[in-house]
Enzyme design. Structure first.
Site, PDB file in Angstrom:
ATOM      1  CG  ASP A   1      -1.939   1.100   1.219  1.00 49.06           C
ATOM      2  OD1 ASP A   1      -2.329   1.500   0.112  1.00 49.06           O
ATOM      3  OD2 ASP A   1      -2.363   1.552   2.294  1.00 49.06           O
TER       4      ASP A   1
ATOM      5  CG  ASP B   1      -2.049   5.411   1.115  1.00 50.77           C
ATOM      6  OD1 ASP B   1      -2.661   5.346   0.040  1.00 50.77           O
ATOM      7  OD2 ASP B   1      -2.277   4.652   2.081  1.00 50.77           O
TER       8      ASP B   1
END
Length: 273
Positions: free
Chosen positions: A213, A215
């Site tokens: 992930d 971000d």
């Protein structure tokens, strides 16, 4: 930030949409405004602490003539990239490119464009809870390093955290990095999504398991929200797994909305547990 200027440098080159422009060439007038800290050069008298503008002038002329582009937009972009890649002291560059012989069939003084490009400071959070989690994080960082538009400046330690939002899953490994990039937020986000896809990230359950992930937490002090990207990252101030690693590399960074420093937001989370 101090400024260094080169104004109205005349260069003959073969840019243009029409074949005659490419064949015959024409005059272009290039002006530069560089963001560069000149204090040390001024105090020490050391030219290596500044930008040698004579050398720069010759280098940009050679770079400007190296290829032929249809658009002056492209020619200006290439000069900006050349300067930011090759002059480490330059943080940003404004380019005014004039085309006085533009073939439009009307009298005009000049057609021109102006662009500004700079190195942006950006913080990215990384997380993984499938497979070799630490390897996944390190692999993602190495993939980012492959892009010439991105410089990885700081890397936090990798920590283990409990899942957040959707708890029926394995624990996570998390980290944060500081990068410099002259990509805009959407361009950077596109690269992050491509890396996630390349590493087999699947979006099945919100806040669910993922191989990786990536971000964007902060991008300079930008505040933006659209269908593609929101900066600063929403709810980051609620997430210890983001703030913990971020605090290692940027404890004093100020959230542009809450005006709180990273270390302060982390303190508040820990106090409210």
């Amino acid at each position: 930030m101090d400024k260094l200027y080169l104004k109205d440098v005349e260069i003959f080159a073969n840019h243009g949409v029409f074949q005659e422009e490419k064949n015959l060439g024409q005059k272009f007038i290039l002006s530069l405004e560089l963001d560069v800290d000149l204090r040390e050069a001024a105090v020490t008298g050391d030219l290596n602490k500044s930008v040698h503008y004579g050398e720069l002038c010759h280098n940009i002329e050679r770079e400007f003539q190296k290829e032929s582009y249809d658009l002056i937009e492209t020619a200006a972009e290439k000069i900006a990239e050349y300067i930011l890649y090759n002059y480490n002291l330059v943080n940003g560059v404004k380019i005014l490119l004039k085309k006085p012989w533009a073939p439009i069939g009307r009298h005009l003084d000049t057609a021109a464009i102006e662009i500004y490009r700079k190195w942006h400071k950006c913080y990215i959070a990384l997380g993984s809870n499938i497979g070799d989690k630490e390897y996944n994080i390190k692999t993602a960082i190495e993939k980012l390093k492959e892009f010439k538009e991105i410089k990885v400046k700081k890397i936090s330690n990798i920590i283990e955290t409990e899942p957040w939002g959707y708890e029926n899953q394995d624990s996570f490994k998390n980290a944060a990095i500081e990068i410099e990039t002259f990509l805009n937020p959407k361009e950077l986000m596109s690269i992050l999504l491509d890396i996630e896809k390349d590493m087999k990230r699947e979006r099945v359950i919100r806040w669910g398991p993922r191989t990786i992930d990536l971000d964007i937490i902060f991008f300079d002090d930008y505040i933006t929200s659209d269908d593609y990207i929101t900066i600063p990252h929403p709810r980051m101030e609620e997430r210890e797994f983001v703030l913990g690693p971020l605090n290692e590399i940027a404890p004093n960074f100020i959230h542009p909305l809450s005006k709180k420093r990273v270390f302060k937001m982390l303190e508040e989370i820990k106090k409210n547990k």
